[in-house]
Design a protein around this motif. Structure first.
Motif, PDB file in Angstrom:
ATOM      1  N   ALA A 135       0.821  -1.215   0.000  1.00  0.00           N
ATOM      2  CA  ALA A 135       0.000   0.000   0.000  1.00  0.00           C
ATOM      3  C   ALA A 135       0.849   1.257   0.000  1.00  0.00           C
ATOM      4  O   ALA A 135       0.425   2.301  -0.498  1.00  0.00           O
ATOM      5  CB  ALA A 135      -0.939  -0.018   1.208  1.00  0.00           C
ATOM      6  N   HIS A 136       2.069   1.154   0.543  1.00  0.00           N
ATOM      7  CA  HIS A 136       2.920   2.341   0.608  1.00  0.00           C
ATOM      8  C   HIS A 136       3.254   2.880  -0.776  1.00  0.00           C
ATOM      9  O   HIS A 136       3.537   4.078  -0.941  1.00  0.00           O
ATOM     10  CB  HIS A 136       4.216   2.016   1.367  1.00  0.00           C
ATOM     11  N   VAL A 137       3.230   2.023  -1.793  1.00  0.00           N
ATOM     12  CA  VAL A 137       3.506   2.472  -3.160  1.00  0.00           C
ATOM     13  C   VAL A 137       2.477   3.517  -3.590  1.00  0.00           C
ATOM     14  O   VAL A 137       2.807   4.504  -4.274  1.00  0.00           O
ATOM     15  CB  VAL A 137       3.509   1.278  -4.127  1.00  0.00           C
ATOM     16  N   LEU A 138       1.238   3.327  -3.197  1.00  0.00           N
ATOM     17  CA  LEU A 138       0.184   4.279  -3.552  1.00  0.00           C
ATOM     18  C   LEU A 138       0.394   5.609  -2.845  1.00  0.00           C
ATOM     19  O   LEU A 138       0.220   6.683  -3.436  1.00  0.00           O
ATOM     20  CB  LEU A 138      -1.183   3.700  -3.194  1.00  0.00           C
ATOM     21  N   ALA A 139       0.769   5.537  -1.583  1.00  0.00           N
ATOM     22  CA  ALA A 139       0.976   6.777  -0.825  1.00  0.00           C
ATOM     23  C   ALA A 139       2.188   7.543  -1.343  1.00  0.00           C
ATOM     24  O   ALA A 139       2.168   8.782  -1.430  1.00  0.00           O
ATOM     25  CB  ALA A 139       1.139   6.446   0.656  1.00  0.00           C
ATOM     26  N   GLU A 140       3.239   6.830  -1.688  1.00  0.00           N
ATOM     27  CA  GLU A 140       4.477   7.483  -2.117  1.00  0.00           C
ATOM     28  C   GLU A 140       4.390   8.073  -3.521  1.00  0.00           C
ATOM     29  O   GLU A 140       5.237   8.871  -3.920  1.00  0.00           O
ATOM     30  CB  GLU A 140       5.626   6.465  -2.058  1.00  0.00           C
ATOM     31  N   ALA A 141       3.349   7.699  -4.284  1.00  0.00           N
ATOM     32  CA  ALA A 141       3.213   8.212  -5.646  1.00  0.00           C
ATOM     33  C   ALA A 141       2.866   9.692  -5.671  1.00  0.00           C
ATOM     34  O   ALA A 141       3.049  10.355  -6.693  1.00  0.00           O
ATOM     35  CB  ALA A 141       2.155   7.410  -6.406  1.00  0.00           C
ATOM     36  N   GLY A 142       2.348  10.200  -4.573  1.00  0.00           N
ATOM     37  CA  GLY A 142       2.050  11.628  -4.499  1.00  0.00           C
ATOM     38  C   GLY A 142       0.711  11.987  -5.112  1.00  0.00           C
ATOM     39  O   GLY A 142      -0.090  11.126  -5.482  1.00  0.00           O
ATOM     40  N   GLU A 143       0.480  13.300  -5.277  1.00  0.00           N
ATOM     41  CA  GLU A 143      -0.823  13.785  -5.714  1.00  0.00           C
ATOM     42  C   GLU A 143      -0.921  13.974  -7.212  1.00  0.00           C
ATOM     43  O   GLU A 143      -2.015  14.139  -7.752  1.00  0.00           O
ATOM     44  CB  GLU A 143      -1.138  15.105  -5.009  1.00  0.00           C
TER      45      GLU A 143
END
Length: 739
Positions: A135-143
């Motif tokens: 899930a961290h991949v989604l958060a780290e992708a940014g806005e």
């Protein structure tokens, strides 16, 4: 034009489909259309879809003329889509509350990207939940938005179709579609993600990914796993057609090798005899698409050797663990072989196709559905040898004359259980009974379920106290056939028992005697019970309560109830079988029976006889009501604690709203219904007729014959004994979601 076109392909998911559709249609975000594709499902999916379409104009149903498979069913739905974004939702999964609103907001924020990737959680049949580990991949992708080349880690996420939404114009412009096959997500997801010019992420769980105990197509043992090679060929062909994607070949080459080796390493994916062929085809594919000048990762170099070298490496890696395990089990294993030796020898003897082993109610005698099947088999198939399993010699002494039997765990039991071609039971066989290949297990159940059962009990900790659900399901894995009397039961059993069996719409064999009952039926039982001639018999059959210690709730003053019925009436009480040997009868019932105030019929072996002897049924939430409805006699549901009962045990539908007769909430209401004759009025008859249409659909008096002819003899249904017609949407009303 709606924002989302949600495409839901459906095949053999009737036990989960309502929950899936409800999770979509009950979202706060309403700007959607649902395109439900019935992939020629052989169960009740089509009727359920039509029912939803009739009551919600956002649902459109496409019935395919023949089974197309998951990928092509999705393709069939796409031309009907008019939304901005395509959302492919599997019909056994569900959306989380608020998922569509959050997705729509993120699309607006990102300026309508080509693809939006969101998170999911695995939800397990036993109640556990686990979020995506990456899930961290989604958060780290940014806005902002990006391409796969800019953030290649996005391809490390689970490469499936349902954790993303796709801009419809982008899909149509590129001509993306799903190929046939087992691994159809692979040649969709890689081309889509590599072609997208603007990808965005949403760090939110939007889909609950149901981990079915059995039924995940990619977890079954089959040669169909060879399909993965063809799907990667399609991926490489797509990359070859787009020169700008050539740089992805090394990445895809590695992914393909890892994916195929992962399938090969799983013990339950490929038949052992096919593993060598799978390895060779993988190695050929790996060599054919190897990029020039690219080094081979160390973990994939086994594909450059032979299958023998691969097996040697695998065995070397397992040797240490195996030696340690064997060291701890050596003594136990030696003793086990000595004990199991005779059984192992018997297990090699051929099955006897004419030997049928029966049991009912934990080996209590010739009873219930198995008893009805046995009697019919003696009548029309005397070549079949029926043997009953009983729990002890005391039970054996009560068997009818001429019934062959064996005692549980005796040498005779082990001999016949090793040879029997058929097993018929209404509870699970003991765990020590190993199902031999070729043997056929027929499970009859014990009636239509109102309260939560089996896996659904995992949501009710108090109700499952003392119930080992995983063990129950392991034993149910042996079932081949599951008998059902109505579509409601079919839906419940396929959901509550996530096992590999086939539902068969036979009706309930034990109810044949009720359907075929003549005017004089029950007179002999009345005489045996000492009921005066001409009396109106009121049968009171309460069920057990999980919220009361011991299970017995004294809901009625039985002495008062018997007195209020008045002259010319006899009150007959039958407790739930689980309460028969507990303290319930010592709380006054036994004494009232002794004094002739009422009749305690709890020990009557055949509940069908007790029902035939009665004129009116008063019950709370007992499954007896479903059987009793076949008699078309008045039924009163006394539901003074419905809220407490459903909170503790759970129920599949509200029996107070869909009752087989009038419902009383207090003793005063109950007494009035019986004294005034209200339980026999036109409204009572109307309610009973609707209840019978829904729950007695397959009970036509020939259920036992159908079981014997079709399941034991392998015959087609004879003329006049065809299975009753499956009810349409009106007869398949809400099976309430158990979440």
């Amino acid at each position: 034009m709606p924002r989302f076109s949600i495409i839901v392909p459906c095949f053999k998911v009737q036990g989960f489909l309502r929950e899936c559709l409800d999770s979509v249609l009950e979202q706060s975000y309403r700007d959607i259309e649902v395109i439900a594709v019935d992939d020629r499902s052989p169960d009740g999916c089509g009727a359920i879809l039509d029912e939803y379409a009739a009551r919600d104009d956002r649902v459109r149903v496409l019935h395919l003329p023949e089974n197309a498979g998951l990928g092509r069913a999705r393709n069939a739905g796409m031309p009907l889509a008019g939304g901005d974004y395509l959302f492919f939702l599997d019909s056994d999964d569900t959306l989380t509350p608020g998922a569509l609103r959050a997705t729509a907001d993120r699309l607006d924020e990102a300026g309508d990207p080509d693809v939006l990737v969101f998170d999911y959680a695995r939800t397990y049949w036993w109640g556990g939940t686990r979020r995506n580990a990456l899930a961290h991949v989604l958060a780290e992708a940014g806005e902002g938005t990006f391409t796969a080349a800019e953030r290649p880690e996005i391809l490390d996420l689970l490469m499936v179709v349902w954790n993303k939404v796709y801009r419809r114009e982008f899909v149509e412009r590129n001509g993306f579609s799903f190929p046939p096959g087992y691994y159809e997500d692979t040649p969709w997801t890689f081309p889509v993600m590599l072609s997208a010019e603007r990808i965005a992420t949403l760090d939110r769980i939007c889909v609950d990914y149901r981990q079915r105990r059995q039924g995940n197509i990619l977890s079954t043992t089959s040669r169909k796993h060879f399909d993965v090679h063809d799907q990667y060929e399609r991926v490489f062909a797509f990359v070859d057609s787009r020169p700008g994607l050539a740089g992805w070949r090394p990445y895809l080459h590695r992914k393909m090798g890892e994916h195929c080796l992962d399938i090969l390493a799983k013990p339950d994916r490929l038949p052992p005899s096919d593993k060598g062929e799978f390895f060779r085809r993988t190695a050929e594919l790996f060599a054919r698409h190897k990029p020039a000048g690219e080094p081979v990762p160390a973990e994939l170099r086994v594909l450059e050797g032979g299958y023998a070298a691969y097996r040697a490496k695998r065995k070397a890696g397992q040797a240490g663990r195996e030696l340690a395990r064997r060291g701890g089990q050596a003594g136990r294993a030696a003793g086990g072989w000595l004990r199991r030796g005779p059984d192992a020898v018997r297990g090699r003897l051929p099955l006897d196709p004419h030997l049928v082993l029966y049991s009912a109610f934990s080996h209590r005698g010739v009873l219930g559905d198995p008893g009805a099947v046995y009697e019919k088999a003696r009548e029309i198939a005397p070549q079949l040898r029926g043997v009953w399993v009983v729990r002890d010699e005391e039970t054996a002494a009560r068997l009818p004359a001429g019934v062959e039997h064996v005692t549980l765990d005796s040498p005779a039991y082990r001999r016949v259980s090793a040879r029997a071609g058929f097993f018929v039971n209404n509870v699970n066989w003991p765990g020590a009974l190993a199902k031999r290949p070729g043997s056929v297990h027929i499970h009859t159940h014990q009636g239509t379920p109102l309260k939560y059962m089996a896996a659904d009990l995992l949501q009710r900790p108090g109700a499952r106290h003392g119930v080992d659900v995983p063990q129950m399901l392991r034993r149910a894995d042996r079932w081949d056939w599951s008998l059902v009397a109505n579509q409601h039961s079919e839906l419940v059993w396929e959901r509550a028992y996530p096992c590999h069996f086939t539902s068969v719409r036979t009706g309930s064999p034990r109810n044949d005697v009720l359907v075929n009952a003549g005017a004089q039926a029950g007179l002999a039982v009345r005489a045996r019970l000492g009921i005066p001639a001409g009396h109106t018999v009121v049968l009171y059959a309460p069920t057990r309560r999980e919220y009361v210690r011991g299970g017995y709730a004294d809901r009625l003053d039985l002495a008062r109830f018997a007195a209020d019925l008045g002259d010319g009436h006899t009150l007959v009480v039958r407790l739930h079988p689980s309460l028969a040997t507990g303290p319930a009868r010592g709380m006054g019932l036994a004494d009232l029976h002794r004094r002739g105030v009422l009749v305690d019929a709890t020990d009557e072996p055949r509940v069908e006889d007790v029902m035939l002897a009665s004129d009116v049924l008063v019950t709370d939430y007992s499954a007896l009501m479903f059987d009793y409805a076949n008699l078309d006699r008045p039924i009163v549901v006394h539901a003074d604690d419905w809220a407490a009962y459903t909170a503790s045990r759970g129920a599949y539908f509200d029996v107070t709203a869909d009752a087989p007769g009038h419902v009383s909430r207090t003793y005063r209401e109950l007494a009035w219904l019986l004294a005034s004759g209200g339980c026999r009025d036109e409204e009572s008859a109307r309610l009973r007729a609707g209840f019978r249409e829904r729950f007695c659909a397959y009970d036509d008096g020939r259920a036992a014959e159908r079981v014997v002819r079709r399941l034991l003899l392998g015959e087609e249904f004879p003329e006049g004994a065809a299975p009753p017609k499956v009810p349409g949407p009106a007869g398949a009303r809400d099976l309430l979601a158990s979440t």
